[in-house]
Scaffold this motif. Structure first.
Motif, PDB file in Angstrom:
ATOM      1  N   TYR A  89       0.814  -1.220   0.000  1.00  0.00           N
ATOM      2  CA  TYR A  89       0.000   0.000   0.000  1.00  0.00           C
ATOM      3  C   TYR A  89       0.844   1.265   0.000  1.00  0.00           C
ATOM      4  O   TYR A  89       0.595   2.193   0.779  1.00  0.00           O
ATOM      5  N   ARG A  90       1.876   1.289  -0.887  1.00  0.00           N
ATOM      6  CA  ARG A  90       2.803   2.414  -0.877  1.00  0.00           C
ATOM      7  C   ARG A  90       2.120   3.742  -1.150  1.00  0.00           C
ATOM      8  O   ARG A  90       2.339   4.729  -0.440  1.00  0.00           O
ATOM      9  N   THR A  91       1.262   3.788  -2.186  1.00  0.00           N
ATOM     10  CA  THR A  91       0.612   5.061  -2.540  1.00  0.00           C
ATOM     11  C   THR A  91      -0.307   5.538  -1.411  1.00  0.00           C
ATOM     12  O   THR A  91      -0.292   6.715  -1.038  1.00  0.00           O
ATOM     13  N   LEU A  92      -1.086   4.602  -0.878  1.00  0.00           N
ATOM     14  CA  LEU A  92      -1.995   4.955   0.220  1.00  0.00           C
ATOM     15  C   LEU A  92      -1.217   5.470   1.431  1.00  0.00           C
ATOM     16  O   LEU A  92      -1.561   6.497   2.031  1.00  0.00           O
ATOM     17  N   ARG A  93      -0.130   4.777   1.774  1.00  0.00           N
ATOM     18  CA  ARG A  93       0.660   5.197   2.934  1.00  0.00           C
ATOM     19  C   ARG A  93       1.299   6.556   2.701  1.00  0.00           C
ATOM     20  O   ARG A  93       1.371   7.393   3.611  1.00  0.00           O
ATOM     21  N   GLU A  94       1.743   6.804   1.456  1.00  0.00           N
ATOM     22  CA  GLU A  94       2.335   8.112   1.161  1.00  0.00           C
ATOM     23  C   GLU A  94       1.293   9.229   1.280  1.00  0.00           C
ATOM     24  O   GLU A  94       1.585  10.326   1.752  1.00  0.00           O
ATOM     25  N   SER A  95       0.061   8.941   0.850  1.00  0.00           N
ATOM     26  CA  SER A  95      -0.999   9.958   0.948  1.00  0.00           C
ATOM     27  C   SER A  95      -1.307  10.275   2.404  1.00  0.00           C
ATOM     28  O   SER A  95      -1.452  11.436   2.783  1.00  0.00           O
ATOM     29  N   ILE A  96      -1.425   9.229   3.227  1.00  0.00           N
ATOM     30  CA  ILE A  96      -1.700   9.448   4.652  1.00  0.00           C
ATOM     31  C   ILE A  96      -0.517  10.173   5.295  1.00  0.00           C
ATOM     32  O   ILE A  96      -0.696  11.072   6.121  1.00  0.00           O
ATOM     33  N   ALA A  97       0.687   9.797   4.853  1.00  0.00           N
ATOM     34  CA  ALA A  97       1.897  10.434   5.385  1.00  0.00           C
ATOM     35  C   ALA A  97       1.859  11.940   5.145  1.00  0.00           C
ATOM     36  O   ALA A  97       2.179  12.740   6.022  1.00  0.00           O
ATOM     37  N   ARG A  98       1.427  12.329   3.939  1.00  0.00           N
ATOM     38  CA  ARG A  98       1.371  13.748   3.619  1.00  0.00           C
ATOM     39  C   ARG A  98       0.230  14.443   4.373  1.00  0.00           C
ATOM     40  O   ARG A  98       0.355  15.569   4.822  1.00  0.00           O
ATOM     41  N   TYR A  99      -0.868  13.716   4.517  1.00  0.00           N
ATOM     42  CA  TYR A  99      -2.038  14.256   5.226  1.00  0.00           C
ATOM     43  C   TYR A  99      -1.672  14.608   6.671  1.00  0.00           C
ATOM     44  O   TYR A  99      -2.084  15.631   7.198  1.00  0.00           O
ATOM     45  N   LEU A 100      -0.874  13.750   7.320  1.00  0.00           N
ATOM     46  CA  LEU A 100      -0.591  13.951   8.753  1.00  0.00           C
ATOM     47  C   LEU A 100       0.851  14.360   9.043  1.00  0.00           C
ATOM     48  O   LEU A 100       1.225  14.527  10.203  1.00  0.00           O
ATOM     49  N   ASN A 101       1.638  14.487   7.968  1.00  0.00           N
ATOM     50  CA  ASN A 101       3.029  14.883   8.139  1.00  0.00           C
ATOM     51  C   ASN A 101       3.832  13.910   9.032  1.00  0.00           C
ATOM     52  O   ASN A 101       4.437  14.300  10.021  1.00  0.00           O
ATOM     53  N   VAL A 102       3.746  12.628   8.673  1.00  0.00           N
ATOM     54  CA  VAL A 102       4.561  11.591   9.329  1.00  0.00           C
ATOM     55  C   VAL A 102       5.198  10.734   8.234  1.00  0.00           C
ATOM     56  O   VAL A 102       4.662  10.656   7.130  1.00  0.00           O
ATOM     57  N   PRO A 103       6.322  10.076   8.506  1.00  0.00           N
ATOM     58  CA  PRO A 103       6.911   9.223   7.468  1.00  0.00           C
ATOM     59  C   PRO A 103       6.049   7.978   7.194  1.00  0.00           C
ATOM     60  O   PRO A 103       5.437   7.448   8.124  1.00  0.00           O
ATOM     61  N   PRO A 104       6.003   7.521   5.916  1.00  0.00           N
ATOM     62  CA  PRO A 104       5.197   6.338   5.565  1.00  0.00           C
ATOM     63  C   PRO A 104       5.596   5.089   6.364  1.00  0.00           C
ATOM     64  O   PRO A 104       4.769   4.210   6.570  1.00  0.00           O
ATOM     65  N   SER A 105       6.838   5.034   6.827  1.00  0.00           N
ATOM     66  CA  SER A 105       7.293   3.852   7.570  1.00  0.00           C
ATOM     67  C   SER A 105       6.594   3.707   8.921  1.00  0.00           C
ATOM     68  O   SER A 105       6.676   2.672   9.561  1.00  0.00           O
ATOM     69  N   LYS A 106       5.885   4.760   9.346  1.00  0.00           N
ATOM     70  CA  LYS A 106       5.173   4.700  10.633  1.00  0.00           C
ATOM     71  C   LYS A 106       3.691   4.388  10.460  1.00  0.00           C
ATOM     72  O   LYS A 106       2.914   4.493  11.415  1.00  0.00           O
ATOM     73  N   ILE A 107       3.293   4.023   9.211  1.00  0.00           N
ATOM     74  CA  ILE A 107       1.861   3.865   8.916  1.00  0.00           C
ATOM     75  C   ILE A 107       1.544   2.449   8.455  1.00  0.00           C
ATOM     76  O   ILE A 107       2.256   1.889   7.615  1.00  0.00           O
ATOM     77  N   ILE A 108       0.463   1.871   8.989  1.00  0.00           N
ATOM     78  CA  ILE A 108      -0.034   0.596   8.488  1.00  0.00           C
ATOM     79  C   ILE A 108      -1.541   0.696   8.236  1.00  0.00           C
ATOM     80  O   ILE A 108      -2.312   0.956   9.156  1.00  0.00           O
ATOM     81  N   PRO A 109      -1.976   0.544   6.965  1.00  0.00           N
ATOM     82  CA  PRO A 109      -3.411   0.589   6.683  1.00  0.00           C
ATOM     83  C   PRO A 109      -4.088  -0.685   7.187  1.00  0.00           C
ATOM     84  O   PRO A 109      -3.460  -1.735   7.270  1.00  0.00           O
ATOM     85  N   GLY A 110      -5.358  -0.568   7.529  1.00  0.00           N
ATOM     86  CA  GLY A 110      -6.090  -1.730   8.034  1.00  0.00           C
ATOM     87  C   GLY A 110      -7.516  -1.775   7.511  1.00  0.00           C
ATOM     88  O   GLY A 110      -8.056  -0.775   7.030  1.00  0.00           O
ATOM     89  N   ASN A 111      -8.103  -2.950   7.629  1.00  0.00           N
ATOM     90  CA  ASN A 111      -9.499  -3.152   7.248  1.00  0.00           C
ATOM     91  C   ASN A 111     -10.382  -2.527   8.332  1.00  0.00           C
ATOM     92  O   ASN A 111     -10.935  -3.206   9.197  1.00  0.00           O
ATOM     93  N   GLY A 112     -10.459  -1.211   8.309  1.00  0.00           N
ATOM     94  CA  GLY A 112     -11.101  -0.458   9.382  1.00  0.00           C
ATOM     95  C   GLY A 112     -10.128  -0.303  10.535  1.00  0.00           C
ATOM     96  O   GLY A 112      -9.117  -1.019  10.616  1.00  0.00           O
ATOM     97  N   ALA A 113     -10.445   0.637  11.422  1.00  0.00           N
ATOM     98  CA  ALA A 113      -9.651   0.764  12.646  1.00  0.00           C
ATOM     99  C   ALA A 113      -9.710  -0.546  13.418  1.00  0.00           C
ATOM    100  O   ALA A 113      -8.773  -0.906  14.139  1.00  0.00           O
ATOM    101  N   SER A 114     -10.802  -1.278  13.237  1.00  0.00           N
ATOM    102  CA  SER A 114     -10.996  -2.538  13.973  1.00  0.00           C
ATOM    103  C   SER A 114      -9.854  -3.519  13.741  1.00  0.00           C
ATOM    104  O   SER A 114      -9.365  -4.137  14.686  1.00  0.00           O
ATOM    105  N   GLU A 115      -9.424  -3.663  12.486  1.00  0.00           N
ATOM    106  CA  GLU A 115      -8.315  -4.600  12.234  1.00  0.00           C
ATOM    107  C   GLU A 115      -7.065  -4.148  12.999  1.00  0.00           C
ATOM    108  O   GLU A 115      -6.324  -4.966  13.544  1.00  0.00           O
ATOM    109  N   ILE A 116      -6.850  -2.835  13.034  1.00  0.00           N
ATOM    110  CA  ILE A 116      -5.652  -2.315  13.700  1.00  0.00           C
ATOM    111  C   ILE A 116      -5.719  -2.571  15.209  1.00  0.00           C
ATOM    112  O   ILE A 116      -4.711  -2.886  15.845  1.00  0.00           O
TER     113      ILE A 116
END
Ligand SMILES: Cc1ncc(COP(=O)(O)O)c(C=O)c1O
Length: 364
Positions: free
Chosen positions: A62-89
């Motif tokens: 999910y490189r593109t998705l993680r990069e978008s979230i990274a830009r949205y919140l100003n954090v590096p993509p390496s700190k992000i993991i997408p999930g099937n809802g917050a529930s999966e996380i």
């Protein structure tokens, strides 16, 4: 009749429509806390014009998705993991961190307890006090720190709609860092507070490796059926979670939300304008109903207690449902009972309808 089980959530409108023989489209659902502005128009268009993505597997990283979230919140993509809802996380975090003793508030979102059980994690509870309008008492929390190795806070908290300020959480992070206690904060409703991302602890990820944040696009973009959330934390933990995760658990349609984030600003503005007026309007109107007490909300939902009526919440819930209005029975939240229910803040016309019907059913 609606019967509330231990695992029941809000928003089960198909079941209610069937039971009360109601037209699904005519139901006013105050039981799930979803942005009433609905799915942003540009996002809807992006879903429709990208159907061909369903013919391919999503990128497993999910490189593109993680990069978008990274830009949205100003954090590096390496700190992000997408999930099937917050529930999966939530489940993934607990099964990866495997704390011995987890501290949860009561009342709070019930899936934490389920996730703890699934990961064989022992749970201790900090009961939030009604006298204190369910505000988190930080001194009480800090007093229990010795007994746990992980804390999971919901901020703002479901179902109480209370919020802990970032400065206060900073103090907690200092204490927990020294005591080697992990802190997980579920910010699934953070975009639905008045200060939005300014209430978030995301900027502090850099300073505290014991901080983990759970987020969701479910509520803000009104997409509970799509399933998209994400977790934030130190890269070594994110990697560990990735190894424990089902492959492709986020579908290709859901990952389109990342592409929309760049143009989401007007939608956030509109949401904020709605929230600032409707949240206080609904709260004030609830306060005028003498047989209930409404607790001050910091997000798009309000916890209400029936204080002087013969009706239990289940009875009230059924009477309202027979009229096509769903409220969330809050009796199955730990430490609450058959006097409590929760309502979402919706648009003015719907909110007026809710107040009218509540008054009628409560005999006011
Ligand atoms: C506090 C909280 N966290 C997480 C979730 C689950 O969110 P998602 O639909 O993204 O799994 C909910 C849903 O009600 C919630 O209330």
């Amino acid at each position: 009749l609606i019967q509330t089980t231990a695992y029941e959530h809000g928003g089960n409108i198909d079941q209610v429509a069937k039971r009360f023989k109601l037209d699904l489209r005519a139901i006013l659902d105050f039981s799930s806390n979803i942005n009433p502005l609905g799915i942003p128009k540009p996002l809807q268009e992006m879903f429709l014009s990208n159907l061909d993505r369903l013919t391919r597997y999503p990128d497993p990283e999910y490189r593109t998705l993680r990069e978008s979230i990274a830009r949205y919140l100003n954090v590096p993509p390496s700190k992000i993991i997408p999930g099937n809802g917050a529930s999966e996380i939530i489940f993934l975090l607990l099964s990866t961190l495997k704390p011995k003793n987890l501290l949860l508030c009561a009342p709070t979102f019930a899936e934490y307890e389920n996730a703890a059980q699934a990961a064989a994690v022992n749970v201790r509870y900090l009961t939030l006090s009604e006298d204190n309008e369910y505000q988190l008492e930080m001194t009480k929390l800090i007093a229990i720190l010795e007994k746990v190795d992980c804390i999971l806070l919901c901020n703002p908290n479901n179902p109480t709609s209370t919020l802990v300020a970032p400065e206060e959480l900073r103090g907690l992070l200092e204490q927990t860092k020294r005591k080697r206690v992990n802190v997980i904060i579920d910010e699934s409703f953070i975009e639905l507070t008045l200060a939005g991302n300014r209430n978030s602890m995301v900027p502090w990820l850099e300073s505290y490796e014991n901080l983990f944040i759970i987020r969701s696009f479910t509520k803000i973009f009104a997409i509970p059926g799509l399933r998209l959330g994400y977790g934030l934390g130190a890269p070594q933990y994110i990697e560990k979670m990735n190894r424990n995760k089902l492959p492709w658990s986020v579908n290709a349609m859901a990952s389109i939300v990342g592409d929309y984030l760049f143009q989401s600003h007007p939608f956030f503005e509109k949401t904020s304008q709605w929230l600032v007026t409707e949240k206080s309007w609904l709260f004030e109107e609830l306060q005028k109903i003498v047989s209930v007490k409404a607790f001050p909300p910091q997000s798009n939902f309000i916890l209400v207690k029936i204080v002087s009526s013969q009706l239990t919440t289940t009875e009230l819930q059924n009477k309202m449902a027979a009229n096509g209005v769903l409220i969330r029975n809050a009796a199955n939240f730990r430490s609450l009972n058959e006097q409590f229910f929760r309502v979402a803040v919706k648009d003015r016309v719907s909110n007026e309808h809710l107040i009218r019907l509540l008054r009628k059913e409560l005999g006011e």
